[in-house]
Motif scaffolding. Sequence first.
Motif, short mmCIF file in Angstrom:
data_model
loop_
_atom_site.label_atom_id
_atom_site.label_comp_id
_atom_site.label_asym_id
_atom_site.label_seq_id
_atom_site.Cartn_x
_atom_site.Cartn_y
_atom_site.Cartn_z
N LYS A 287 0.00 4.77 -0.52
CA LYS A 287 -0.67 6.04 -0.22
C LYS A 287 -0.69 6.30 1.29
O LYS A 287 -0.45 7.43 1.74
N LEU A 288 -0.99 5.27 2.06
CA LEU A 288 -1.07 5.44 3.51
C LEU A 288 0.28 5.81 4.10
O LEU A 288 0.39 6.70 4.97
N THR A 290 2.85 7.17 2.53
CA THR A 290 3.25 8.50 2.05
C THR A 290 2.50 9.59 2.80
O THR A 290 3.08 10.62 3.19
N ASP A 291 1.19 9.37 3.01
CA ASP A 291 0.38 10.38 3.70
C ASP A 291 0.69 10.43 5.20
O ASP A 291 0.66 11.50 5.81
N ARG A 293 -1.06 9.22 7.64
CA ARG A 293 -2.25 9.00 8.47
C ARG A 293 -2.71 7.55 8.26
O ARG A 293 -3.26 7.23 7.21
N ARG A 298 -9.28 5.79 7.86
CA ARG A 298 -8.52 6.24 6.70
C ARG A 298 -8.20 5.07 5.77
O ARG A 298 -8.20 5.21 4.54
N VAL A 302 -9.03 4.94 1.78
CA VAL A 302 -7.97 4.82 0.78
C VAL A 302 -8.18 3.56 -0.07
O VAL A 302 -8.00 3.59 -1.30
#
Length: 535
Positions: A287-288, A290-291, A293, A298, A302
Amino acid sequence: MEYIIGGLIGVLLGGIIAYIFTKQKIDHQNLVLLDEAKRNAEEIEQAAIEKRIEADAILKTAETEGESIKKEKIFQAKEKFLELKSQHEESINQKERKINERDKRSKEKEQKLNEGLNELKKSRRILQTEAQDFEEKREAMFRRMEEVNTNHKKQVEILEKISGYSADEARNELVESLKEEAKTKAQSFIQEIMDEAQLNAQEEARKIVIQTIQRIGTEQAVENAVTVFNLDNDDVKGRIIGREGRNIRAIEAATGVEIIVDDTPEAIVLSCFDPVRREIARLSLHKLVTDGRIHPGRIEEVVAKTTKQIEDEIIKIGKKTIIDLGIHGLNPELVKIVGRMKYRSSYGQNLLQHSREVAHIAGTLAAELGLNAKLAKRAGLLHDIGKVPEQESEIPHAILGMQWAERYGENPEVINAIGAHHDEIEMTSLLSPIIQVADAISGARPGARRQVIESYIQRLKDLENTALGFDGVEKAYAIQAGRELRVMVESDRVDDMKANELSFLITDKIQNEMTYPGQVKVTVIRETRAVNIAR
């Protein structure tokens, strides 16, 4: 004219009469008012006299009460004074007693010290005497040794003359004779060993196979503690590490998983013995990345969301599994435990797949024998639930699973089958041997590596619990297959000097209380955060 004069006289007389009458009326009213004023004055005077009398009475009463209060207060003051005086005297007496006791103890200590000094002087004199005796005996011993060496040389010379052999020739001959005797005994000993080895060949072969299987099991346990996370390009590695490594430290602190960033192209390694932690770390990283940020705040957000997602996923997996196997009425806690099996390996197999396979095999065997196939499937699915506790236990997994099944109201035959599938308890139903056989069929090496894997995981848990037992430790993670213990401490309770001391104390406790291969590196991490909110 006369009428006019008469009229004026009449008017004048009427005015005089009216004046006289009016004056008399006014005088009468004044007299009435005067009498009334006199009466009021007399009443006021009487009231004043009564008030004065009352005031005199009140004053006398006040004076009487004042005297009484004055006497009472004087009496109380005297009592208080006497009480304070008594307390003061008691306090002085206590202090005097304490001073006397201190003086007495000081005199006793002084006396003991003097006695000790006398004993020390006496011991020193005795020691000097003994040292002098020792020197004399030492000199005598050296003289005796010189005499012994002289006599020994003389005896050797006499023996050489008598025997016709020199000392070296006699020594060589003795060595040769001993060699021959040793060879004979060694041949006999070797023959006995060979005979015994032939008799025990089968047993030795089994031991070799078991040791080989255990070594394979250990390697498999290490392989199952690692997950490879693929990247699109190596530039992402720098963002994952962050400035001065703050991002990677935040990920490791939040998940308890070691992030290994090396020269492997487009990949990083996640290392942890807990598969659920590794999966949370893998999904969070995905997720990190892909995002885009990636920063500590953060990362924590997450990881928290991913942890909730994994918990929901565990429940969904458990429900889907029991639906696929046709099992009904399973307790929600057991459903959750079944879902956690997806993230655990057993004998190199995924534990959930292994349990599903055991359930199918047990159901088929039970059907062939005319027994309850659904109950057999239920027991087969639940037979290894003791391997996925949220907190590790020293209880064998079969016994732990049996206790859980009993707690959540399972069928007694299922409970017995779970507890007996590794022979920890006695089998009381036909379902129990069916589960044991199905487990043996599904696992290629039933039970051979079980203790190795469990002891490995238990050792890692013991490392973490050892650190958590110290004051000020917030989190502890065993990483690098137990070769490193990473300890997070509370910055407001542990300063830098205390962190160094804590690292030494944890290392010392591990050395004295635990058994482990190789070495364990203890890293204490103290992080200070300053947080403010802009509104």
